[in-house]
Scaffold this motif. Structure first.
Motif, PDB file in Angstrom:
ATOM      1  N   GLY A  51       2.985   5.834  -2.780  1.00  0.00           N
ATOM      2  CA  GLY A  51       4.156   6.597  -3.223  1.00  0.00           C
ATOM      3  C   GLY A  51       4.186   6.760  -4.720  1.00  0.00           C
ATOM      4  O   GLY A  51       4.590   7.812  -5.243  1.00  0.00           O
ATOM      5  N   LEU A  52       3.757   5.750  -5.438  1.00  0.00           N
ATOM      6  CA  LEU A  52       3.710   5.833  -6.899  1.00  0.00           C
ATOM      7  C   LEU A  52       2.720   6.892  -7.352  1.00  0.00           C
ATOM      8  O   LEU A  52       3.003   7.677  -8.268  1.00  0.00           O
ATOM      9  N   PHE A  53       1.576   6.956  -6.700  1.00  0.00           N
ATOM     10  CA  PHE A  53       0.588   7.972  -7.062  1.00  0.00           C
ATOM     11  C   PHE A  53       1.015   9.375  -6.636  1.00  0.00           C
ATOM     12  O   PHE A  53       0.793  10.346  -7.348  1.00  0.00           O
ATOM     13  N   ILE A  54       1.633   9.491  -5.440  1.00  0.00           N
ATOM     14  CA  ILE A  54       1.999  10.807  -4.927  1.00  0.00           C
ATOM     15  C   ILE A  54       3.222  11.362  -5.632  1.00  0.00           C
ATOM     16  O   ILE A  54       3.229  12.515  -6.082  1.00  0.00           O
ATOM     17  N   LEU A  55       4.274  10.543  -5.739  1.00  0.00           N
ATOM     18  CA  LEU A  55       5.527  11.031  -6.306  1.00  0.00           C
ATOM     19  C   LEU A  55       5.608  10.850  -7.818  1.00  0.00           C
ATOM     20  O   LEU A  55       6.345  11.574  -8.481  1.00  0.00           O
ATOM     21  N   GLY A  56       4.918   9.883  -8.323  1.00  0.00           N
ATOM     22  CA  GLY A  56       4.998   9.607  -9.752  1.00  0.00           C
ATOM     23  C   GLY A  56       6.109   8.606 -10.023  1.00  0.00           C
ATOM     24  O   GLY A  56       7.024   8.417  -9.218  1.00  0.00           O
ATOM     25  N   PRO A  57       6.057   7.972 -11.183  1.00  0.00           N
ATOM     26  CA  PRO A  57       7.049   6.937 -11.491  1.00  0.00           C
ATOM     27  C   PRO A  57       8.462   7.500 -11.703  1.00  0.00           C
ATOM     28  O   PRO A  57       9.440   6.769 -11.587  1.00  0.00           O
ATOM     29  N   GLU A  58       8.582   8.803 -11.986  1.00  0.00           N
ATOM     30  CA  GLU A  58       9.911   9.369 -12.231  1.00  0.00           C
ATOM     31  C   GLU A  58      10.672   9.577 -10.926  1.00  0.00           C
ATOM     32  O   GLU A  58      11.875   9.327 -10.841  1.00  0.00           O
ATOM     33  N   ARG A  59       9.987  10.059  -9.901  1.00  0.00           N
ATOM     34  CA  ARG A  59      10.665  10.407  -8.655  1.00  0.00           C
ATOM     35  C   ARG A  59      10.639   9.292  -7.613  1.00  0.00           C
ATOM     36  O   ARG A  59      11.335   9.387  -6.608  1.00  0.00           O
ATOM     37  N   LEU A  60       9.857   8.245  -7.801  1.00  0.00           N
ATOM     38  CA  LEU A  60       9.744   7.177  -6.810  1.00  0.00           C
ATOM     39  C   LEU A  60      11.064   6.444  -6.562  1.00  0.00           C
ATOM     40  O   LEU A  60      11.427   6.242  -5.397  1.00  0.00           O
ATOM     41  N   ILE A  77       0.835  -1.204   0.000  1.00  0.00           N
ATOM     42  CA  ILE A  77       0.000   0.000   0.000  1.00  0.00           C
ATOM     43  C   ILE A  77       0.870   1.255   0.000  1.00  0.00           C
ATOM     44  O   ILE A  77       0.585   2.228  -0.710  1.00  0.00           O
ATOM     45  N   ILE A  78       1.964   1.235   0.776  1.00  0.00           N
ATOM     46  CA  ILE A  78       2.870   2.390   0.810  1.00  0.00           C
ATOM     47  C   ILE A  78       3.519   2.606  -0.553  1.00  0.00           C
ATOM     48  O   ILE A  78       3.643   3.750  -1.022  1.00  0.00           O
ATOM     49  N   ILE A  79       3.907   1.526  -1.222  1.00  0.00           N
ATOM     50  CA  ILE A  79       4.528   1.651  -2.548  1.00  0.00           C
ATOM     51  C   ILE A  79       3.532   2.213  -3.552  1.00  0.00           C
ATOM     52  O   ILE A  79       3.864   3.116  -4.332  1.00  0.00           O
ATOM     53  N   VAL A  80       2.315   1.708  -3.536  1.00  0.00           N
ATOM     54  CA  VAL A  80       1.300   2.205  -4.483  1.00  0.00           C
ATOM     55  C   VAL A  80       0.977   3.665  -4.199  1.00  0.00           C
ATOM     56  O   VAL A  80       0.867   4.478  -5.125  1.00  0.00           O
TER      57      VAL A  80
END
Length: 131
Positions: A17-26, A12-15
């Motif tokens: 983070g993916l939505f909040i930071l985006g795939p470029e900054r994750l 859940i934290i990874i998903v």
């Protein structure tokens, strides 16, 4: 450290983070987090080693009450009371409880018999199925 976090929470934290930071900054954020967690662990290990070197044998005496408190953290009062009251202690006969109580031997069940009238009393009707 991560004893209370399961794989579902990590996912859940990874998903999130993916939505909040985006795939470029994750990946960069994950690397930054990993470096900082490693630094904190190194600081804690260094502080513990320094205390151990300075205190010597007193460090182990100080650590013992802290370990006892850590064990209390995993204490389940329901299980402790149940074990204390109902588990048998292996003392030869197997019938002595931890609190020192020895249960009475099992008795045979009594049958419902009508009460016996005393002298001069008329017996009242008794129906054992009615009770």
């Amino acid at each position: 450290m991560f004893d209370s976090i399961g794989w579902a929470e990590i996912l859940i934290i990874i998903v999130a983070g993916l939505f909040i930071l985006g795939p470029e900054r994750l990946p960069g954020a994950a690397a930054w987090l990993g470096r900082n967690v490693r630094k904190v662990r190194e600081y804690a290990t260094g502080a513990r080693d320094q205390l151990r070197n300075e205190m010597g044998d007193d460090f182990d005496e100080l650590r013992k009450p802290l370990e006892d408190l850590q064990q209390l953290r995993n204490f389940d009062p329901r299980r402790a009371v149940t074990r204390h009251l109902f588990d048998d202690v292996d003392s030869g006969n197997g019938h002595t409880k931890p609190n020192g109580h020895t249960p009475p031997p099992p008795s045979t069940p009594k049958r419902d018999t009508p009460p016996q009238p005393t002298a001069g009393e008329k017996s009242a009707p008794f129906d054992p199925d009615a009770t």
